[in-house]
Enzyme design. Structure first.
Site, PDB file in Angstrom:
ATOM      1  N   SER A 280      -7.163  30.789   9.152  1.00  9.30           N
ATOM      2  CA  SER A 280      -6.008  30.012   9.625  1.00  9.30           C
ATOM      3  C   SER A 280      -4.833  30.296   8.709  1.00  9.30           C
ATOM      4  CB  SER A 280      -6.315  28.517   9.605  1.00  9.30           C
ATOM      5  OG  SER A 280      -5.136  27.760   9.811  1.00  9.30           O
TER       6      SER A 280
ATOM      7  N   TYR B  59      -9.569  21.500   5.011  1.00  9.76           N
ATOM      8  CA  TYR B  59      -9.492  22.619   5.949  1.00  9.76           C
ATOM      9  C   TYR B  59      -8.816  23.830   5.299  1.00  9.76           C
ATOM     10  CZ  TYR B  59      -8.596  25.024  10.410  1.00  9.76           C
ATOM     11  OH  TYR B  59      -8.559  25.935  11.444  1.00  9.76           O
TER      12      TYR B  59
ATOM     13  N   LYS C  40     -10.508  27.541   4.618  1.00  6.93           N
ATOM     14  CA  LYS C  40      -9.945  28.774   5.157  1.00  6.93           C
ATOM     15  C   LYS C  40      -9.497  29.717   4.051  1.00  6.93           C
ATOM     16  CE  LYS C  40     -10.747  27.719   9.404  1.00  6.93           C
ATOM     17  NZ  LYS C  40     -11.824  28.427  10.132  1.00  6.93           N
TER      18      LYS C  40
END
Length: 245
Positions: A139, A152, A156
């Site tokens: 991401s 998150y 990533k």
């Protein structure tokens, strides 16, 4: 170009918008595809749409045993696994000072650790055959960060680092390891945004629009192909210029 005939692929998170597009792209290029995820009904519908050369395996990647189970399922169904796409992921957003330990741990477990376990299991066969493709779906926030997504973003970013380390380890065996990092992609998740939110989001993107799952899938297809054989340890950013990295 980009002919995957005779190759076997495993796509995790195949019931989602990006995962489904990746599965369709690989299958369209001739690959046999094992569709993995937790939503059995959506996986079954995708399998029916693809027809031959597609199979389903439901799995919860929060379970440490799931990775070995999926690789074994691919071997049993197709005889071998040539292409692994680590697409499965989840979010549990919240400001860092209020984030619970379990929300941090769950995201790291599914979005990063499960991908490592799958790669570790898949590499055994790839090393023997001296050919393989491992592609992680990262991401843009893994490179830029994002408020409310410490877990998150960390997962990533970890995928980018893991990709580089694995790539260096296995390059001499004809195996490439790369990452595709999408920006804002039009999926069911972004459909929940208001018109105002979408407009604000899109004005920050030089191309002035969200990307599509097919645009992400096209990059995965390239990295899965023989034509990408001299590309490894790379993160391919697909974000319309949102972050020019």
């Amino acid at each position: 170009m980009f002919d995957l005939s005779g190759k076997a692929a495993l796509v995790t998170g195949a019931s989602g918008g990006i995962g489904g597009a990746i599965a369709r792209a690989l299958h369209g290029a001739g690959a046999k595809v094992l569709l993995a995820g937790t939503k059995a009904d959506k996986l079954a519908a995708l399998k029916e749409a693809l027809g031959e050369r597609a199979a389903v395996a439901t799995a919860d990647l929060g379970d440490p045993a799931a990775a070995e189970t999926l690789i074994k399922a691919a071997d049993e169904r197709f005889g071998q696994l040539d292409i692994l796409v680590n697409n499965a992921g989840l979010t549990k957003d919240g400001l860092a000072m209020r984030m619970k330990d379990e929300d941090w741990a769950k995201v790291i477990e599914v979005d990063l650790t499960a991908g490592f376990r799958l790669a570790r299991a898949a590499l055994r066969g790839m090393m023997k055959r001296r050919w393989g493709r491992i592609i992680g779906i990262g991401s843009v926030v893994g490179s830029t960060g994002n408020p409310g997504q410490a877990n998150y973003a960390a997962a990533k970013a970890g995928m980018i680092g893991m990709t580089k380390a694995l790539a260096a380890e296995v390059a001499s065996r004809g195996i490439t390891v790369n990452c595709v990092a999408p920006g804002f992609i039009a999926t069911a998740m972004t459909e929940t945004l208001s018109v105002e939110q979408k407009t604000k989001l899109e004005t920050a993107i030089p191309m002035g629009r969200q990307g599509t799952p097919d645009e992400v899938a096209a990059c995965v297809l390239f990295l899965a192909s023989e034509e990408s054989r001299y590309v490894t340890g790379h993160t391919l950013h697909v974000n319309g210029g949102l972050a020019m990295l």
